[in-house]
Scaffold this active site. Structure first.
Site, mmCIF file in Angstrom:
data_model
loop_
_atom_site.group_PDB
_atom_site.id
_atom_site.type_symbol
_atom_site.label_atom_id
_atom_site.label_comp_id
_atom_site.label_asym_id
_atom_site.label_seq_id
_atom_site.Cartn_x
_atom_site.Cartn_y
_atom_site.Cartn_z
ATOM 1 N N SER A 146 10.471 22.487 -72.511
ATOM 2 C CA SER A 146 10.833 22.589 -71.083
ATOM 3 C C SER A 146 12.324 22.348 -70.863
ATOM 4 C CB SER A 146 9.981 21.642 -70.223
ATOM 5 O OG SER A 146 10.393 20.314 -70.375
ATOM 6 N N ASN A 147 12.940 21.504 -71.657
ATOM 7 C CA ASN A 147 14.397 21.314 -71.507
ATOM 8 C C ASN A 147 15.150 22.571 -71.934
ATOM 9 O OD1 ASN A 147 15.380 18.585 -70.502
ATOM 10 N ND2 ASN A 147 13.721 18.000 -71.892
ATOM 11 N N HIS A 191 17.414 12.292 -74.098
ATOM 12 C CA HIS A 191 16.448 11.254 -74.455
ATOM 13 C C HIS A 191 15.850 10.671 -73.173
ATOM 14 C CE1 HIS A 191 14.568 8.222 -76.954
ATOM 15 N NE2 HIS A 191 14.905 7.355 -76.025
HETATM 16 C C1 GAR Z 1 11.667 15.298 -73.539
HETATM 17 O O1 GAR Z 1 11.136 14.295 -72.701
HETATM 18 C C2 GAR Z 1 12.845 14.772 -74.329
HETATM 19 O O2 GAR Z 1 13.656 13.893 -73.592
HETATM 20 C C3 GAR Z 1 12.146 14.047 -75.447
HETATM 21 O O3 GAR Z 1 11.092 14.900 -75.822
HETATM 22 C C4 GAR Z 1 10.665 15.624 -74.660
HETATM 23 C C5 GAR Z 1 10.687 17.103 -74.991
HETATM 24 O O4 GAR Z 1 10.156 17.859 -73.942
HETATM 25 N N1 GAR Z 1 13.031 13.802 -76.547
HETATM 26 C C6 GAR Z 1 13.024 12.680 -77.264
HETATM 27 O O5 GAR Z 1 12.234 11.787 -77.096
HETATM 28 C C7 GAR Z 1 14.105 12.625 -78.334
HETATM 29 N N2 GAR Z 1 14.208 11.304 -78.868
HETATM 30 P P1 GAR Z 1 10.424 19.414 -73.863
HETATM 31 O O6 GAR Z 1 10.005 19.976 -75.232
HETATM 32 O O7 GAR Z 1 9.538 19.897 -72.776
HETATM 33 O O8 GAR Z 1 11.882 19.613 -73.571
#
Ligand code: GAR
Length: 202
Positions: free
Chosen positions: A13-14, A108
């Site tokens: 999603s990011n 993070h």
């Molecule tokens: C997000 O919450 C990101 O901040 C976290 O994983 C998730 C990924 O979501 N990252 C960490 O914890 C890194 N240490 P996404 O795949 O939907 O972007």
């Protein structure tokens, strides 16, 4: 226009928030390649659906430095200038960091330096903090530790679960990742010790 390389291990999603910002003209960049270390990462399919180059480089069974060399080669092949970690759940070796000094950013889901590592939202709830949030930072050789570019504060509510707090934080992640990338890509910042200072801020 700067060429971004996205590394992810999951949902993506990011990554999609970054892609949306580019599509909306809010970020002057292009996504050169999206790489996942996991075949089952939905982010890979999402990248393909957007017509982007999406590459699987499985990490299983490979020693960290050997794996990172493969990553660096793939990023170089696509002439990537800035690497964006977007839910990339592997530690980077110094081989990788040295290939992209101050050119790797990560998001993070906590207010670093609180709650580095896995399950940051769960750590925050378990600790009983009243506020948590998210952090975009440059990546160095230590876990979740490089200079901080941007943070957002999110309240923890009494009835929160890991899922509800994560969802509230995620909304802010999507917002600040673009903001942080805008600053980094503008080049209008400098480092004072560990502090990332935007031009004009002083
Ligand atoms: C997000 O919450 C990101 O901040 C976290 O994983 C998730 C990924 O979501 N990252 C960490 O914890 C890194 N240490 P996404 O795949 O939907 O972007």
């Amino acid at each position: 226009m700067k060429r971004l390389g996205i590394l992810l291990s999951g949902r993506g999603s990011n990554f999609e928030a970054i892609a949306e910002s580019i599509a909306a003209g809010c970020l002057d960049a292009e996504i050169a390649v999206v790489i996942s270390n996991r075949a089952d990462a939905p982010g890979l399919e999402r990248a393909r659906a957007r017509g982007l180059k999406a590459v699987l480089i499985p990490s299983k069974g490979l020693e960290r430095e050997a794996y990172d060399r493969l990553l660096v080669a793939e990023l170089a092949r696509h002439e990537v200038e800035l690497v964006c970690l977007a839910g990339y759940m592997r530690l980077l070796s110094s081989v990788f960091i040295q290939a992209f000094p101050m050119r790797i950013v990560n998001i993070h889901p906590s207010l670093l330096p609180a709650f580095p590592g896995l399950d940051a939202q769960h750590q925050a709830l378990a600790h009983g903090v009243k506020f948590s949030g998210c952090t975009v930072h440059f990546v160095d050789e230590h876990l979740d530790a490089g200079p901080i570019i941007q943070q957002a504060v999110v309240p923890v509510e009494d009835g929160d679960t890991d899922a509800s707090l994560s969802a509230r934080i995620l909304k802010e992640e999507h917002r600040i990742y673009t903001e942080a990338l805008r600053l980094v890509l503008s080049g209008q910042w400098r480092l004072a010790g560990r502090r990332v200072i935007a031009a004009g801020a002083d």
